[in-house]
Design an enzyme around this catalytic site. Structure first.
Site, PDB file in Angstrom:
ATOM      1  N   PHE A  96      33.050 -13.533   2.144  1.00  0.00           N
ATOM      2  CA  PHE A  96      31.665 -13.630   2.583  1.00  0.00           C
ATOM      3  C   PHE A  96      31.529 -13.793   4.089  1.00  0.00           C
ATOM      4  O   PHE A  96      30.426 -13.771   4.599  1.00  0.00           O
ATOM      5  CB  PHE A  96      30.993 -14.810   1.900  1.00  0.00           C
TER       6      PHE A  96
ATOM      7  N   GLY B 133      39.595 -19.521   8.903  1.00  0.00           N
ATOM      8  CA  GLY B 133      39.990 -18.617   7.832  1.00  0.00           C
ATOM      9  C   GLY B 133      38.923 -17.586   7.619  1.00  0.00           C
ATOM     10  O   GLY B 133      37.872 -17.601   8.254  1.00  0.00           O
TER      11      GLY B 133
ATOM     12  N   ASP C 166      34.102 -17.210  -7.628  1.00  0.00           N
ATOM     13  CA  ASP C 166      35.278 -16.908  -6.806  1.00  0.00           C
ATOM     14  C   ASP C 166      36.112 -18.175  -6.610  1.00  0.00           C
ATOM     15  O   ASP C 166      36.526 -18.491  -5.507  1.00  0.00           O
ATOM     16  CB  ASP C 166      34.848 -16.300  -5.468  1.00  0.00           C
TER      17      ASP C 166
END
Ligand SMILES: *[C@@H]1O[C@H](CO)[C@@H](O)[C@H](O)[C@H]1NC(C)=O
Ligand SMILES: *[C@@H]1O[C@H](CO)[C@@H](O)[C@H](O)[C@H]1NC(C)=O
Ligand SMILES: *[C@@H]1O[C@H](CO)[C@@H](O)[C@H](O)[C@H]1NC(C)=O
Ligand SMILES: *[C@@H]1O[C@H](CO)[C@@H](O)[C@H](O)[C@H]1NC(C)=O
Ligand SMILES: *[C@@H]1O[C@H](CO)[C@@H](O)[C@H](O)[C@H]1NC(C)=O
Ligand SMILES: *[C@@H]1O[C@H](CO)[C@@H](O)[C@H](O)[C@H]1NC(C)=O
Ligand SMILES: *[C@@H]1O[C@H](CO)[C@@H](O)[C@H](O)[C@H]1NC(C)=O
Ligand SMILES: *[C@@H]1O[C@H](CO)[C@@H](O)[C@H](O)[C@H]1NC(C)=O
Ligand SMILES: *[C@@H]1O[C@H](CO)[C@@H](O)[C@H](O)[C@H]1NC(C)=O
Ligand SMILES: *[C@@H]1O[C@H](CO)[C@@H](O)[C@H](O)[C@H]1NC(C)=O
Ligand SMILES: *[C@@H]1O[C@H](CO)[C@@H](O)[C@H](O)[C@H]1NC(C)=O
Length: 868
Positions: free
Chosen positions: A560, A556, A674
């Site tokens: 970042f 994925g 996040d």
């Protein structure tokens, strides 16, 4: 003990008290005045809960008598004055209800009228009550205290003080509404020079006027905050709590204020010196504490248009005033001597002014390029905007401004819409908050990109320099390649072939150990690093384990960096996160940060096993979790059924505990920033594990609660204060947790939620909750298996977590406690309104984000970097 009513002593006492009362007319604690009753100079009315008192008073250093209402605390604070312009000079004045039913203040000596509520057509059986809110309400005796049927109320005619519970009307038909007026001086309540009220045009804002001229303005209201007041949505801000009501039948809206703690005694006062102050009673220290002052005395830029037109004021800069790009001081020698009021003017006249027409006219084009827009951010938007309701997105807004020569600037702001400015740009201030306020002003095309025209000579110079640079770069590249070839780096290796063993340079570096959990002594650059806690791994070993970062091994992608699956030769599976971009940290700092984060261990956190640093290349090595992430299950029609209610509840609990550990129990007090479903990984037993924690730390900013220059987050999970002002705290994570909780229960994604009436999952959840139909929110697949009480408790907790104000949200410790208690008593949530403007937020952010659509999710991660 029982009181015998027939006891003669008791009867005597009662009659005595009754006698006393009727002779003096008022006993302590009376809050009502009726026809025929009077309040003399030494009497007072006291509201039922004894917060407010009404009566005669003299201001400090004055002997004149005024009728007023004040906070009945040790330091009396007057909040309303009746006869401010006609004081009584003796102590014989009375307040009563006159024969015409009005409240009147009479001068005792000659019974002349000093003040009247002055309502016509009243019946003669009226009564007035001093309410617990501080409102003095005159109504018919039968409907006493009913503000909706009041004939007159002091809240409609305030003097210099705004109180919680007051409503200030906003209506563009009424126009500017200057409702508050300052005292003349500290000891004279008569009408002073300053007024305060609402300007409804172009996004309502609060304004303070000095006679006719503006002195201060709050910046336009964006349905959550006033955009020109820094830190308004801060946790500690007492300003948070303003609301603008929906328009009523006359299209009037009302500003109201609800303190987050209703027991606080608060007032907003427009002082005689023209500064509005918010004060709060501190019962321990017995003083009124000033919570905020507007305009801020320490910030000269708060004074309206301090730098003149087309100039930006920045209190922290020297000089404080600077012209916008493309503008120059109108009177240069005054400007250089620090007289800013002249402001700035255009360096080059606009093209559309020269051609007298629209920018798009082809004839005009022949005379020169059309005008352009210069973007600027971190400013208080200029005054005198106009709303263009027809433009519903940023492109429409831009093109309607471009096409109209009289439009000098535009901005598309979430919660307000398309704002257009005509003529001069007035009262610009630099605001050091990350927000989404971006503002575009029209300048001549030649002024764009620095504005200097490039001459022929400079073109030649640039060409020569460019050629030299190219030659040098090619040479450097060639040298680098030569060097690289000697290194065991695998960039030239064909991807995904299983011949990885060959690339290990076993002589130099110990091979990537099959057992990462135990102590290792892996070397990097020939030196040993940091003992047992953190394993630092050779780059080529990682490359080998992930088959050279093969596309097929990609798990994925997030904000970042990209995540790859890897397998060690011993068979242990790992996940490798290849960090993208620079972290803004040096190598040592980075290592320290990673070492700290690697020490965080909790069953609901993904374990960081090691890292690899080689030049710019930085990688984190995590345990591998076979069940992918929560969103992979939750938002997939076929897999959602695998998550039954028990699993979902244990996932909720697990996330809450993991987050609590990050916030409170770990030594680092990490704010995730996040949190979202794709960052919740699931192990083989479907235990949730939070991943990507500490990333915000690594990528700069490890403050606990701060205003950040870099907003990292994901639409739909971002709390209002974080999205709009870049303020983050543990409570921003609580907000994200609330969203996640509602997603888990409903099986619906907040970001892509669409229904006919609601723009977001939160709004939908609220409306169901409000109508007592919260169970309809529950995913149909688990409705039968779940316990109604528990699921309702979870929804309730979710609603508390997504409150607009950080102060109203529980901490994670409280959340864990609530989740674990059988039947906790939970506070009632208020309506979250921030979500209603979410669709606009999307539009707004999409201008300058760096999007990375993850392989498994449709979430968009926002990374806004803004250099100071
Ligand atoms: C009242 O008078 C005293 C003495 O002149 C002065 O110090 C004080 O500031 C005055 N108070 C007000 C509110 O004007
Ligand atoms: C007002 O009345 C009081 C007594 O009722 C009297 O002492 C005072 O002199 C009067 N003042 C004026 C200005 O008439
Ligand atoms: C009362 O209202 C009338 C008209 O509304 C006005 O003319 C009059 O001056 C007012 N009187 C006072 C004492 O405010
Ligand atoms: C009030 O007005 C009514 C008629 O308008 C009258 O009959 C009654 O006497 C008045 N009462 C008082 C207390 O003035
Ligand atoms: C007003 O109402 C109170 C009780 O509701 C009653 O005792 C009183 O007589 C009424 N006064 C008038 C003037 O009607
Ligand atoms: C109010 O305005 C008058 C007239 O300009 C001025 O003399 C006075 O000082 C002002 N008062 C205050 C409190 O600013
Ligand atoms: C709307 O305006 C009308 C006429 O001015 C008024 O009678 C009515 O009370 C107003 N409605 C509200 C809700 O204020
Ligand atoms: C621009 O228009 C104004 C009136 O609309 C006219 O007076 C003026 O002469 C025009 N200027 C040019 C350069 O066409
Ligand atoms: C473009 O502007 C010129 C004058 O500059 C005018 O004569 C012409 O009609 C305009 N064309 C259009 C399409 O508006
Ligand atoms: C341009 O803006 C002015 C002022 O707002 C407006 O009156 C005019 O209709 C606009 N013209 C066009 C073509 O939109
Ligand atoms: C806003 O908050 C930040 C951090 O909480 C603080 O550093 C800054 O000084 C505040 N700004 C203002 C204008 O209060």
């Amino acid at each position: 003990m029982e009181i015998n009513n027939k006891n003669p002593v008791f009867v005597f006492l009662v009659s005595f008290i009754f006698l006393l009362c009727s002779s003096a007319q008022f006993c302590y604690g009376v809050d009502t005045i009726r026809q025929g009753q009077t309040v003399a100079d030494d009497d007072t009315l006291v509201s039922e809960d004894e917060t407010f008192e009404l009566g005669f008073f003299s201001p400090e250093n004055s002997t004149l008598r005024f009728v007023g209402i004040w906070y009945k605390v040790d330091v009396k604070a007057v909040i309303w004055v009746a006869n401010r312009d006609s004081p009584i000079s003796n102590r014989n004045g009375v307040l009563r209800i006159g024969v015409d039913g009005n409240l009147v203040v009479l001068n005792g000596n000659d019974s002349s009228l000093v003040w009247s509520s002055n309502v016509s057509g009243l019946s003669n059986n009226t009564a007035a009550v001093l309410q617990n809110t501080g409102n003095f309400v005159l109504s018919n005796n039968e409907s006493i205290g009913d503000t909706s049927r009041a004939h007159w109320q002091s809240f409609d005619e305030p003097t210099d003080t705004f109180l919680p519970g007051m409503r200030v009307p906003v209506n563009s038909m009424i126009g500017e509404f200057r409702v508050f007026r300052s005292w003349k001086s500290a000891s004279d309540p008569s009408l002073g020079n300053y007024t305060m009220g609402v300007d409804p045009n172009g996004g309502p804002q609060i304004v303070i006027w000095d006679r006719m001229a503006r002195r201060w303005r709050s910046g336009q209201w964006n349905s959550v905050i006033f955009t020109g007041i820094p830190n308004m949505s801060n946790i500690a801000s007492f300003l948070y709590g303003f609301k603008l009501s929906q328009p009523d039948e006359n299209r009037t809206q009302y500003f109201t204020y609800d303190p987050s703690d209703p027991s606080d005694l608060l007032r907003f006062r427009l002082g005689w010196d023209g500064r509005e102050q918010q004060l709060r009673w501190d019962d321990d220290r017995k003083t009124w504490t000033v919570m905020q002052t507007q305009p801020d005395p320490s910030n000269i830029c708060d004074i309206y248009n301090h730098c003149g037109n087309h100039a930006v004021c920045d209190n922290l800069k020297a000089p404080k005033c600077n012209c916008l790009d493309g503008f120059r001081p109108r009177v240069p020698d005054q400007w250089s001597r620090g007289h800013w009021s002249g402001g700035c003017e255009r360096r080059v006249q606009l093209q559309c002014q020269r051609t007298n027409g629209t920018n798009t006219n082809t004839t005009a084009r022949q005379n020169g390029e059309p005008d352009g827009f210069k973007a600027t951010r971190r400013v208080k938007l200029p005054d005198s905007s106009r709303l263009l309701l027809s433009a519903t997105n940023v492109d429409a807004c831009a093109s309607s401004c471009l096409g109209n020569c009289s439009c000098s600037a535009y901005a598309f702001v979430s919660g307000i819409g398309c704002m257009i400015w005509e003529g001069d740009l007035v009262d610009l201030q630099h605001l050091d908050q990350v927000g989404n306020l971006q503002f575009f002003y029209r300048i001549h095309n030649s002024e764009l990109d620095g504005g200097r025209k490039i001459s022929n000579t400079s073109i030649i110079i640039i060409c020569v320099l460019g050629a030299c640079f190219l030659v040098v770069s090619i040479w450097l590249l060639w040298r680098y390649k030569k060097k690289v070839k000697r290194l065991p780096v695998v960039s030239s290796m064909p991807c995904c072939k299983d011949d990885d063993v060959a690339v290990f340079n076993e002589s130099k570096t110990k091979e990537f150990s099959a057992d990462l959990s135990g102590p290792t002594d892996i070397l990097i650059d020939g030196s040993q690093v940091n003992g047992p806690e953190l394993t630092i791994v050779n780059f080529s070993s990682v490359a080998a384990a992930t088959k050279n970062f093969c596309e097929a091994n990609k798990l994925g992608q997030g904000g970042f960096g990209t995540v790859y699956k890897g397998e060690l030769r011993g068979g242990q599976e790992i996940a490798v996160k290849r960090l993208s971009g620079t972290s803004g940290q040096g190598l040592e700092e980075f290592k320290n940060e990673i070492t700290l984060i690697a020490k965080l261990q909790h069953r609901n956190l993904v374990r960081l096993l090691g890292c690899s640093i080689e030049g710019e290349e930085k990688m984190l090595i995590y345990e591998y979790l076979p069940n992918k992430s929560l969103d992979y299950f939750l938002f997939d029609e076929s897999k959602r059924a695998l998550l039954d209610w028990r699993t979902r509840f244990s996932i909720i609990e697990g996330i809450a505990r993991g987050l609590l550990y990050l916030h409170r129990d770990s030594r680092l007090r990490i704010i995730h920033r996040d949190l979202k479903s794709s960052n919740i990984l699931l192990d083989a037993e479907m235990n949730p594990k939070i991943s990507d924690f500490g990333m915000a730390r690594i990528f700069g900013g490890n403050q606990n609660e701060a205003n950040t220059v870099r907003v990292v987050g994901t639409y739909g999970y971002m709390s209002p204060e974080y999205a709009m002002e870049g303020l983050f705290s543990v409570k921003s994570d609580v907000y994200s947790f609330g969203v996640l909780l509602l997603e888990i229960i409903s099986g619906q994604r907040n970001t892509s939620f669409r229904s006919s009436d609601h723009t977001s999952l939160i709004a939908y959840a609220w409306s169901l909750w409000n109508e007592d139909k919260a169970t309809e929110l529950v995913d149909p697949l688990i409705r039968d298996s779940c316990s109604t009480n528990v699921v309702l408790k979870c929804i309730h907790i979710g609603m508390l977590c997504v409150q607009d104000s950080a102060m109203h949200r529980p901490t994670m410790a409280a959340v864990v406690l609530m989740l674990e208690s059988e039947a906790p008593t939970l506070p009632m949530p208020k309506q979250p309104t921030y979500t209603s403007m979410r669709s606009l937020v999307d539009e707004d952010y999409s201008m300058d984000i760096h999007e990375t659509a993850s392989a498994s999710s449709k979430d968009v991660t926002v990374t806004m970097v803004d250099g100071r």
